[in-house]
Scaffold this active site. Structure first.
Site, PDB file in Angstrom:
ATOM      1  N   LEU A 189      -6.342  -1.866  -0.661  1.00 33.74           N
ATOM      2  CA  LEU A 189      -6.298  -1.922   0.988  1.00 33.74           C
ATOM      3  C   LEU A 189      -6.562  -3.317   1.494  1.00 33.74           C
ATOM      4  CD1 LEU A 189      -5.923  -0.049   3.247  1.00 33.74           C
ATOM      5  CD2 LEU A 189      -8.078   0.540   3.370  1.00 33.74           C
ATOM      6  N   GLN A 214       2.724  -1.771   5.657  1.00 29.95           N
ATOM      7  CA  GLN A 214       2.875  -0.291   6.309  1.00 29.95           C
ATOM      8  C   GLN A 214       3.431  -0.409   7.725  1.00 29.95           C
ATOM      9  OE1 GLN A 214      -0.595   1.978   5.533  1.00 29.95           O
ATOM     10  NE2 GLN A 214       0.532   2.766   3.540  1.00 29.95           N
ATOM     11  N   PHE A 215       2.640  -1.236   8.617  1.00 29.10           N
ATOM     12  CA  PHE A 215       3.011  -1.280   9.922  1.00 29.10           C
ATOM     13  C   PHE A 215       2.865  -2.835  10.374  1.00 29.10           C
ATOM     14  CE2 PHE A 215       1.585   3.074   9.499  1.00 29.10           C
ATOM     15  CZ  PHE A 215       2.489   3.810  10.727  1.00 29.10           C
ATOM     16  N   HIS A 229      -0.544   0.305  16.348  1.00 34.99           N
ATOM     17  CA  HIS A 229       0.710   0.406  15.384  1.00 34.99           C
ATOM     18  C   HIS A 229       2.069   0.481  15.756  1.00 34.99           C
ATOM     19  CE1 HIS A 229      -2.912   2.370  13.287  1.00 34.99           C
ATOM     20  NE2 HIS A 229      -2.407   2.403  12.160  1.00 34.99           N
ATOM     21  N   GLU A 279      -4.195  -6.439   2.955  1.00 37.57           N
ATOM     22  CA  GLU A 279      -2.971  -7.063   3.163  1.00 37.57           C
ATOM     23  C   GLU A 279      -3.369  -8.616   2.963  1.00 37.57           C
ATOM     24  OE1 GLU A 279      -2.587  -3.526   5.402  1.00 37.57           O
ATOM     25  OE2 GLU A 279      -4.129  -4.762   5.460  1.00 37.57           O
ATOM     26  N   ILE A 307       0.353  -7.270   9.732  1.00 44.52           N
ATOM     27  CA  ILE A 307       0.647  -8.433   9.503  1.00 44.52           C
ATOM     28  C   ILE A 307      -0.519  -9.518   9.797  1.00 44.52           C
ATOM     29  CG2 ILE A 307       2.041  -9.388  11.310  1.00 44.52           C
ATOM     30  CD1 ILE A 307       4.047 -10.212   9.210  1.00 44.52           C
ATOM     31  N   GLU A 344       1.043  -1.279   0.021  1.00 44.01           N
ATOM     32  CA  GLU A 344       0.091  -0.007   0.025  1.00 44.01           C
ATOM     33  C   GLU A 344       0.716   1.193  -0.193  1.00 44.01           C
ATOM     34  OE1 GLU A 344      -2.391  -0.729   3.378  1.00 44.01           O
ATOM     35  OE2 GLU A 344      -3.040  -2.688   2.880  1.00 44.01           O
TER      36      GLU A 344
END
Length: 335
Positions: free
Chosen positions: A61, A85-86, A132, A63, A90, A32
């Site tokens: 958007l 991204q963070f 995050h 994952e 995951i 992303e």
């Protein structure tokens, strides 16, 4: 391998990807905002201009969908780099990574390969709060078939990422957010560091400190402070958590007789417990003259408040106190 050229951790990761992509058309980056925006932390900035949108792909958007696509692409001979991204996100990919990527080579008798690298920034310290800021790497250390890498320096970041991109197995590659701006010497040429080989960053005779990622720098800071008191700590950077280099840890503890493990993930079932368990299950146990200590994150979600966030994380001061507790002969672990 000193080079005299200093670049940031962020630039080292980008350079590794760029150099491999220039030499192998099967390698592509997807995630992303990795394209036009250049990644959430600017790691892929400028790459879409060189490689185009077919090889630096802005993913939808989801994952889960992207992870599944990457597993399929890897099975068909491509070598995807998936940026999440963070690292907290995951969690959306657990079936694709744990039940598919990690197991397919085994289930097909080695005939199927999944050369997938999942790059993801983890850790706390940015005020990004509970969703995050997590350190979930111990989850993946627990999964046979996945390799887990956590570089602490720009030099290691490039060399380990190049090795991960060569590996025929899925690799989870953790990049701490607070390391992206840290600079260090990095050769411009291609080089690779073997996965599963720790580094002795500082030699000492009084205590062994084992760490990885950002907290490796905390360990070095603590060792410098302790040196001023006449206490010489040997600091080991594991660099990869799976496979884990237990032999280097054992050799160090056989010399020092004392062990402190430093990790940012929460203490309960953290990877530091595995370091200590493997050591105490071996003959090295008899070299210990104190119970090992662990400095880890508190068993709590990461707070948004900066003071509380700092309180629940490891720090050089907590490491120093843990070493003092061993040298003062107080048996137990430090929380």
């Amino acid at each position: 391998m000193p080079s005299g050229r200093e670049i940031s951790y962020r630039e080292a990761v980008r350079e590794a990807m760029v150099q491999v992509m220039r030499g192998d058309d099967n390698v592509f980056l997807i995630g992303e905002d990795v394209g036009v925006y250049g990644g959430a932390f600017g790691v892929s900035r400028g790459m879409i201009e060189e490689f185009g949108p077919n090889r630096v792909v802005d993913a939808p958007l989801s994952e889960a969908a992207t992870a599944g696509m990457c597993v399929g692409a890897a099975l068909l001979g491509m070598r995807p780099i998936f940026e999440i991204q963070f690292s907290d996100f995951i969690t959306h990919c657990m079936d694709q990574l744990v039940n598919q990527a990690a197991k397919l080579r085994y289930m097909f008798g080695g005939e199927a390969r999944v050369p997938l690298v999942v790059r993801t920034p983890g850790g706390a310290g940015t005020g990004a709060a509970a969703q995050h800021s997590q350190s979930l790497e111990a989850w993946f250390v627990h999964v046979p078939g996945l390799k887990v890498v956590m570089p602490s320096t720009p030099y290691d970041a490039k060399g380990l990422l190049l090795a991960a991109l060569d590996d025929p197995n899925p690799v989870i590659f953790y990049e701490h957010k607070l390391l992206y701006n840290r600079k260090g010497e990095v050769p411009e040429e291609l080089y690779r560091l073997p996965l599963g080989e720790a580094a002795v960053s500082r030699e000492g005779d009084d205590v062994t400190i084992v760490s990885c990622g950002l907290v490796h720098h905390f360990a070095l800071e603590a060792a410098q402070e302790l040196s001023g008191e006449g206490i010489e700590a040997e600091v080991i950077d594991l660099r990869t958590l799976s496979p884990m280099d237990h032999a280097t840890v054992r050799r160090s503890v056989e010399k020092t007789g004392r062990l402190v493990v430093v990790e940012e993930d929460v203490k309960t079932c953290g990877w530091g417990a595995e370091v200590i368990s493997r050591l105490t299950e071996s003959e090295t146990f008899y070299a210990l003259d104190r119970a090992p200590a662990r400095v880890a994150g508190e068993d709590t979600p990461i707070p948004y408040n900066k003071t509380l966030e700092a309180f629940v994380r490891p720090s050089p001061e907590k490491i120093t106190r843990a070493v003092h507790s061993l040298l003062d002969a107080r048996v137990g672990v430090y929380g």
